[in-house]
Design an enzyme around this catalytic site. Structure first.
Site, mmCIF file in Angstrom:
data_model
loop_
_atom_site.group_PDB
_atom_site.id
_atom_site.type_symbol
_atom_site.label_atom_id
_atom_site.label_comp_id
_atom_site.label_asym_id
_atom_site.label_seq_id
_atom_site.Cartn_x
_atom_site.Cartn_y
_atom_site.Cartn_z
ATOM 1 N N HIS A 245 8.397 3.529 -8.753
ATOM 2 C CA HIS A 245 7.109 4.137 -9.123
ATOM 3 C C HIS A 245 6.858 4.015 -10.627
ATOM 4 O O HIS A 245 5.746 3.707 -11.062
ATOM 5 C CB HIS A 245 7.100 5.632 -8.762
ATOM 6 C CG HIS A 245 7.219 5.946 -7.300
ATOM 7 N ND1 HIS A 245 8.200 6.755 -6.792
ATOM 8 C CD2 HIS A 245 6.471 5.555 -6.240
ATOM 9 C CE1 HIS A 245 8.049 6.869 -5.477
ATOM 10 N NE2 HIS A 245 7.013 6.142 -5.119
ATOM 11 N N LYS B 145 4.302 16.666 6.698
ATOM 12 C CA LYS B 145 5.600 16.127 6.260
ATOM 13 C C LYS B 145 6.462 17.277 5.793
ATOM 14 O O LYS B 145 5.950 18.289 5.326
ATOM 15 C CB LYS B 145 5.395 15.137 5.107
ATOM 16 C CG LYS B 145 5.052 13.736 5.570
ATOM 17 C CD LYS B 145 5.315 12.739 4.462
ATOM 18 C CE LYS B 145 4.917 11.326 4.873
ATOM 19 N NZ LYS B 145 5.061 10.369 3.786
ATOM 20 N N ARG C 272 6.078 -3.417 -2.656
ATOM 21 C CA ARG C 272 7.437 -3.958 -2.770
ATOM 22 C C ARG C 272 7.494 -5.198 -1.880
ATOM 23 O O ARG C 272 6.772 -6.151 -2.094
ATOM 24 C CB ARG C 272 8.456 -2.903 -2.349
ATOM 25 C CG ARG C 272 8.612 -1.777 -3.346
ATOM 26 C CD ARG C 272 9.295 -0.612 -2.738
ATOM 27 N NE ARG C 272 8.545 -0.153 -1.573
ATOM 28 C CZ ARG C 272 8.787 0.947 -0.895
ATOM 29 N NH1 ARG C 272 9.794 1.704 -1.222
ATOM 30 N NH2 ARG C 272 8.037 1.297 0.129
ATOM 31 N N SER D 210 11.748 6.254 -1.932
ATOM 32 C CA SER D 210 12.175 7.652 -2.020
ATOM 33 C C SER D 210 13.067 7.981 -0.828
ATOM 34 O O SER D 210 14.065 8.696 -0.955
ATOM 35 C CB SER D 210 10.956 8.576 -2.021
ATOM 36 O OG SER D 210 10.134 8.279 -3.114
HETATM 37 O O1 PNS Z 1 3.643 7.529 -0.851
HETATM 38 P P1 PNS Z 1 2.907 7.409 0.452
HETATM 39 O O2 PNS Z 1 3.435 8.449 1.412
HETATM 40 O O3 PNS Z 1 2.921 6.011 1.007
HETATM 41 O O4 PNS Z 1 1.374 7.778 0.152
HETATM 42 C C1 PNS Z 1 0.398 7.775 1.162
HETATM 43 C C2 PNS Z 1 -0.856 8.532 0.681
HETATM 44 C C3 PNS Z 1 -0.465 9.924 0.229
HETATM 45 C C4 PNS Z 1 -1.452 7.768 -0.469
HETATM 46 C C5 PNS Z 1 -1.885 8.594 1.834
HETATM 47 O O5 PNS Z 1 -1.254 9.006 2.998
HETATM 48 C C6 PNS Z 1 -3.064 9.545 1.562
HETATM 49 O O6 PNS Z 1 -3.728 9.529 0.542
HETATM 50 N N1 PNS Z 1 -3.383 10.398 2.526
HETATM 51 C C7 PNS Z 1 -4.445 11.373 2.414
HETATM 52 C C8 PNS Z 1 -5.428 11.234 3.587
HETATM 53 C C9 PNS Z 1 -6.178 9.928 3.485
HETATM 54 O O7 PNS Z 1 -7.063 9.772 2.671
HETATM 55 N N2 PNS Z 1 -5.798 8.930 4.319
HETATM 56 C C10 PNS Z 1 -6.340 7.576 4.305
HETATM 57 C C11 PNS Z 1 -7.528 7.366 5.144
HETATM 58 S S1 PNS Z 1 -7.573 8.179 6.685
#
Ligand code: PNS
Length: 161
Positions: free
Chosen positions: A19, A43, A92, A130
């Protein structure tokens, strides 16, 4: 000239050197990066949002133009609330691509003004996530050099080693 701001969203449970690499690259393009932690009741994170914010702030304390925040609800709504239109994400290996592609297309469907920008992490961190860090730390593995020192310390405290 108007300041270009990107939102770098994620779970960051915890922040890793992968990150950090994306943030460093992002700072070469954007004037400011808002690192935004999704508050996701579905989660079960290892670290609280407050702990994650503290670790991110400590890890990036020498970097200018970083804001650390949290959000719930749709990412595109949060990005619009922050008066910007860029989502920054890290990539990645190819395995990230399908998920990120799906998310980017959904986000574009939800708000056509918002653009997703992907930066590749440094090759040194290609295999780091992570999840894999937590897995290794849970069994007492040496994770020094893969995460910022504050994260290393907090993981050792969590898993008592
Ligand atoms: O680090 P991650 O877990 O891959 O991040 C994913 C994240 C948090 C960026 C994504 O799940 C998110 O923003 N979720 C909030 C809801 C949302 O907007 N989802 C996308 C369209 S439905």
């Amino acid at each position: 000239m108007c300041e270009k701001v990107a939102v770098y969203p994620g779970t960051f449970d915890p922040i890793t050197n992968g990150h950090i690499s994306v943030v460093n690259r992002g700072l070469k393009i954007f004037d400011k990066i808002i690192i935004a932690i999704l508050i996701n009741p579905q989660k079960r994170p290892l670290f609280s949002v407050e702990e994650r914010i503290m670790m991110i702030k400590e890890s990036l304390k020498d970097k200018p133009n970083i804001e650390v925040d949290s959000y719930d609800g749709l990412l595109v709504d949060y990005v619009a609330r922050k008066n910007t239109n860029v989502i920054l994400k890290g990539l990645r290996a190819m395995s990230d691509f399908e998920y990120e592609f799906q998310m980017a297309l959904m986000n574009r469907k939800l708000n056509r003004e918002i653009q997703s920008v992907f930066l590749m992490t440094d090759y040194k961190w290609f295999y780091i996530s992570s999840t894999i860090i937590k897995e290794a730390a849970r069994f007492g593995a040496d994770i020094e050099g893969l995460v910022p020192p504050i994260v290393c310390k907090k993981l050792k405290e969590k898993f008592n080693y």
